[in-house]
Scaffold this motif. Structure first.
Motif, PDB file in Angstrom:
ATOM      1  N   SER A   1       6.844  12.065  -4.281  1.00  0.00           N
ATOM      2  CA  SER A   1       7.026  10.615  -4.337  1.00  0.00           C
ATOM      3  C   SER A   1       7.963  10.157  -3.223  1.00  0.00           C
ATOM      4  CB  SER A   1       7.559  10.197  -5.701  1.00  0.00           C
ATOM      5  OG  SER A   1       8.821  10.790  -5.930  1.00  0.00           O
ATOM      6  N   GLY A   2       7.894   8.908  -2.943  1.00  0.00           N
ATOM      7  CA  GLY A   2       8.693   8.285  -1.891  1.00  0.00           C
ATOM      8  C   GLY A   2       8.048   6.975  -1.511  1.00  0.00           C
ATOM      9  N   GLY A   3       8.029   6.688  -0.243  1.00  0.00           N
ATOM     10  CA  GLY A   3       7.479   5.422   0.208  1.00  0.00           C
ATOM     11  C   GLY A   3       6.561   5.596   1.402  1.00  0.00           C
ATOM     12  N   TYR A   4       6.050   4.464   1.860  1.00  0.00           N
ATOM     13  CA  TYR A   4       5.232   4.444   3.069  1.00  0.00           C
ATOM     14  C   TYR A   4       5.567   3.177   3.839  1.00  0.00           C
ATOM     15  CZ  TYR A   4       2.274   0.972   0.783  1.00  0.00           C
ATOM     16  OH  TYR A   4       1.822  -0.157   0.150  1.00  0.00           O
ATOM     17  N   THR A   5       5.262   3.192   5.111  1.00  0.00           N
ATOM     18  CA  THR A   5       5.415   2.020   5.942  1.00  0.00           C
ATOM     19  C   THR A   5       4.132   1.798   6.721  1.00  0.00           C
ATOM     20  OG1 THR A   5       6.769   0.960   7.659  1.00  0.00           O
ATOM     21  CG2 THR A   5       6.502   3.320   7.821  1.00  0.00           C
ATOM     22  N   VAL A   6       3.770   0.547   6.898  1.00  0.00           N
ATOM     23  CA  VAL A   6       2.628   0.157   7.720  1.00  0.00           C
ATOM     24  C   VAL A   6       3.198  -0.645   8.882  1.00  0.00           C
ATOM     25  CG1 VAL A   6       0.511  -1.210   7.823  1.00  0.00           C
ATOM     26  CG2 VAL A   6       1.057   0.086   5.755  1.00  0.00           C
ATOM     27  N   LYS A   7       2.895  -0.217  10.113  1.00  0.00           N
ATOM     28  CA  LYS A   7       3.407  -0.895  11.302  1.00  0.00           C
ATOM     29  C   LYS A   7       2.260  -1.195  12.255  1.00  0.00           C
ATOM     30  CE  LYS A   7       7.847   1.459  11.049  1.00  0.00           C
ATOM     31  NZ  LYS A   7       8.778   2.357  11.726  1.00  0.00           N
ATOM     32  N   ILE A   8       2.399  -2.307  12.987  1.00  0.00           N
ATOM     33  CA  ILE A   8       1.450  -2.666  14.041  1.00  0.00           C
ATOM     34  C   ILE A   8       2.245  -2.804  15.331  1.00  0.00           C
ATOM     35  CG2 ILE A   8      -0.200  -4.373  14.897  1.00  0.00           C
ATOM     36  CD1 ILE A   8      -0.751  -5.124  11.944  1.00  0.00           C
TER      37      ILE A   8
ATOM     38  N   LEU B   1       5.226  -5.292  16.189  1.00  0.00           N
ATOM     39  CA  LEU B   1       4.949  -6.675  15.815  1.00  0.00           C
ATOM     40  C   LEU B   1       4.964  -6.904  14.310  1.00  0.00           C
ATOM     41  CD1 LEU B   1       1.948  -7.321  18.229  1.00  0.00           C
ATOM     42  CD2 LEU B   1       4.364  -7.828  18.617  1.00  0.00           C
ATOM     43  N   PHE B   2       4.836  -5.814  13.530  1.00  0.00           N
ATOM     44  CA  PHE B   2       4.727  -5.955  12.074  1.00  0.00           C
ATOM     45  C   PHE B   2       5.232  -4.685  11.412  1.00  0.00           C
ATOM     46  CE2 PHE B   2       2.381  -5.296   8.109  1.00  0.00           C
ATOM     47  CZ  PHE B   2       2.576  -6.499   7.478  1.00  0.00           C
ATOM     48  N   SER B   3       5.873  -4.843  10.272  1.00  0.00           N
ATOM     49  CA  SER B   3       6.313  -3.697   9.480  1.00  0.00           C
ATOM     50  C   SER B   3       6.402  -4.117   8.020  1.00  0.00           C
ATOM     51  CB  SER B   3       7.674  -3.198   9.963  1.00  0.00           C
ATOM     52  OG  SER B   3       8.090  -2.100   9.206  1.00  0.00           O
ATOM     53  N   GLU B   4       5.844  -3.291   7.146  1.00  0.00           N
ATOM     54  CA  GLU B   4       5.957  -3.542   5.713  1.00  0.00           C
ATOM     55  C   GLU B   4       6.085  -2.192   5.001  1.00  0.00           C
ATOM     56  OE1 GLU B   4       3.811  -6.756   3.987  1.00  0.00           O
ATOM     57  OE2 GLU B   4       3.341  -5.558   2.212  1.00  0.00           O
ATOM     58  N   TYR B   5       6.888  -2.170   3.945  1.00  0.00           N
ATOM     59  CA  TYR B   5       7.157  -0.952   3.199  1.00  0.00           C
ATOM     60  C   TYR B   5       6.607  -1.064   1.789  1.00  0.00           C
ATOM     61  CZ  TYR B   5      10.447  -0.321   6.999  1.00  0.00           C
ATOM     62  OH  TYR B   5      10.997  -0.197   8.237  1.00  0.00           O
TER      63      TYR B   5
ATOM     64  N   MET C   1      -0.012   2.072  12.434  1.00  0.00           N
ATOM     65  CA  MET C   1       0.606   3.321  11.992  1.00  0.00           C
ATOM     66  C   MET C   1       0.905   3.218  10.500  1.00  0.00           C
ATOM     67  SD  MET C   1       4.269   5.107  12.950  1.00  0.00           S
ATOM     68  CE  MET C   1       3.981   5.103  14.685  1.00  0.00           C
ATOM     69  N   ILE C   2       0.428   4.200   9.745  1.00  0.00           N
ATOM     70  CA  ILE C   2       0.767   4.340   8.331  1.00  0.00           C
ATOM     71  C   ILE C   2       1.548   5.636   8.227  1.00  0.00           C
ATOM     72  CG2 ILE C   2      -0.097   4.574   5.977  1.00  0.00           C
ATOM     73  CD1 ILE C   2      -2.675   3.146   6.975  1.00  0.00           C
TER      74      ILE C   2
END
Length: 75
Positions: A14-21, A28-32, A57-58
């Motif tokens: 378990s943990g997290g992920y980040t989505v970046k553009i 330009l974009f980042s969400e966790y 990028m995931i």
């Protein structure tokens, strides 16, 4: 505006992920989010992409380990 959707499967840790553009080396974009099995959909605005090449990028964070499959990008 648009969206990125994908499935997180087989979560080993378990943990997290980040989505970046990125475009032209600039982020330009980042969400966790929390890395849990299931379909994830991330929405982004027109200011989060640029004409031409954009890179998605995931990435696993917080020591998470999982598979990503069935990635779809809608613009």
């Amino acid at each position: 505006s648009g969206s990125v959707s994908f499935d997180i499967a087989d979560v080993a840790r378990s943990g997290g992920y980040t989505v970046k553009i990125f475009s032209g080396g600039e982020q330009l974009f980042s969400e966790y989010g929390r890395a849990e099995e299931g379909r994830k959909t991330i929405s982004f605005g027109a200011r989060n992409i640029r004409p031409g090449e954009n890179k998605l990028m995931i990435e696993a964070i917080d020591e998470a380990a999982f598979y990503v499959k069935d990635i779809k990008v809608r613009i």
